[in-house]
Structure formats: structure tokens, C-alpha cells
Design an enzyme around this catalytic site. Structure first.
Site, short mmCIF file in Angstrom:
data_model
loop_
_atom_site.label_atom_id
_atom_site.label_comp_id
_atom_site.label_asym_id
_atom_site.label_seq_id
_atom_site.Cartn_x
_atom_site.Cartn_y
_atom_site.Cartn_z
NE ARG A 228 3.49 6.31 0.59
CZ ARG A 228 4.50 6.12 1.44
NH1 ARG A 228 4.28 6.27 2.73
NH2 ARG A 228 5.70 5.78 1.01
CB CYS B 185 8.69 7.61 -6.68
SG CYS B 185 8.90 6.02 -5.84
CB CYS C 265 11.65 7.61 -1.59
SG CYS C 265 11.67 6.52 -3.04
CG ASP D 126 5.18 5.85 -2.53
OD1 ASP D 126 3.97 5.99 -2.24
OD2 ASP D 126 6.04 5.56 -1.67
CO CO Z 1 9.50 6.39 -3.71
#
Ligand code: CO
Length: 211
Positions: A46, A42, A101, A44
């Protein structure tokens, strides 16, 4: 402008530190990369791929998008997979999702956020396929966690069904596709227990025998 110039200062410090530890590091890497892994994760912020598995530059080929989705006709992702297998000759492809997510949650809640809804439609399809299982879970956080996992499992199957991966197996290239999930709360990875390394394993994963 201060925030952005900070990145250049960080970069200089990082490059100096890398060179101090290994004076030949950049010269060696500049000549060639030979990663053994392709990571599909992903976007993301993080979930930084190399960092969480402790791999330095040069050791993992990475593709990231919102909610780590592998769409059968996504040229971007398919090109990455093809290059990783046929040119870099990676032996492992890891699809790594993560709990918490935001993309998966938006899909679960059927939120409207614009263009991205079309992308997250693929995650909603995963939810629809697994509706009976998700409906049995009592709370939204549990459904969210489970959909994060189910989405990874689905994407493992999508990677495994690409012409590129099947062609590699046909040619006898040792290649395994794995499904992992990352926990933002403790920084730990978990193997979801689905690894596909051959046409036969793909068949079993796609059409499990009824128990
Ligand atoms: Co995500």
C-alpha cells in the site's frame, strides 16, 4: 493463470500510454537514469514509493524491505545507498515509514512468525530503547503509531552513520537524510522533522543536549 496474465495486459497498456504522452520517454530513460532521491521504504503493497510522491520512472532510486529497516551490516541496503550516492549522486535520502505497519506491529506484540522475527528484532530494539516513552502511551494503537515514527527516526540515524554517507559529507557532497511517515488512511506524507545533512547535525541528533 488469468490473474498473472492480467499483469502483461496492464503492462502493454501502460507502455502504450506512456509512449502516447511522450514518444521519446523510453528511449530517453533507457540511455540513463538520473534520480535525485533515494527512497528507503517498507515493502508494504500500500506504500508504492513513486506513486505517492508523483514521480515517474527514472526519478527515484528505491530500496524497500519489511518495516524500512537500515541495518549497519546489511549489504543489500548498503550497496543501494553506496550506488545512489557515489554513482547516481542523489542529494536526498528519504526513509519513509508508514502508520499501520504490520512489521512494526509484530515487533511490538513480540509475535512469532519464523525467520522474519530475526529481521524485526531490529524494530524491537528501537522499542526497547524508547520503552519509557512508549509505556506512557495508553493504548496499543498509539504505541504502534509511535513505534512506527520512532523506527523511522532510528533508521535516519542509521543511514547517517554509514561510512558511505559520512564519506560523502567529508568530500563535501551535499546530501541530506530525511525521516517521513505515510498515512494509509488519507494517503498523506508527514515530515517527522529530523533531517541530517552534515556531521555536525548528526552529532546533535545522536546526542541531543539535555533541556
Ligand atoms: Co510496513
Amino acid at each position: 493463470m488469468k490473474n498473472i496474465s492480467r499483469l502483461f495486459a496492464n503492462n502493454r497498456a501502460w507502455a502504450e500510454e506512456m509512449t502516447r504522452q511522450d514518444p521519446d520517454f523510453f528511449r530517453r530513460l533507457a540511455r540513463q537514469q538520473s534520480p535525485q532521491y533515494l527512497w528507503i521504504g517498507c515493502s508494504d503493497s500500500r506504500v508504492p514509493a513513486n506513486q505517492i510522491v508523483g514521480l515517474p520512472p527514472g526519478e527515484m532510486f528505491v530500496h524497500r524491505n519489511v518495516a524500512n529497516v537500515v541495518v549497519h551490516s546489511d549489504l543489500n541496503c548498503l550497496s543501494t545507498i553506496q550506488y545512489a550516492i557515489e554513482v547516481l549522486r542523489v542529494g536526498h535520502i528519504v526513509v519513509c515509514g508508514h502508520y499501520g505497519c504490520g512489521g512494526v506491529l509484530a515487533a511490538l506484540r513480540n509475535e512469532r512468525s519464523g525467520l522474519i522475527d530475526n529481521w524485526l528484532r531490529h524494530v524491537q530494539d528501537v522499542g526497547r530503547k524508547n520503552r519509557a516513552e512508549l509505556d506512557q502511551l495508553e493504548t496499543q494503537p498509539r504505541r504502534h503509531d509511535r513505534l512506527c515514527e520512532l523506527n523511522v527516526l532510528e533508521q535516519v540515524l542509521n543511514v547517517s552513520q554509514t561510512t558511505i554517507v559520512r564519506e560523502a559529507w567529508l568530500k563535501g557532497h551535499a546530501l541530506a537524510v530525511h525521516g517521513w511517515i505515510y498515512n494509509l488512511d488519507d494517503g498523506l506524507l508527514r515530515d517527522l522533522g529530523l533531517s541530517v545533512a552534515s556531521e555536525r547535525e548528526l552529532e546533535t541528533a545522536l546526542y541531543p543536549k539535555p533541556r
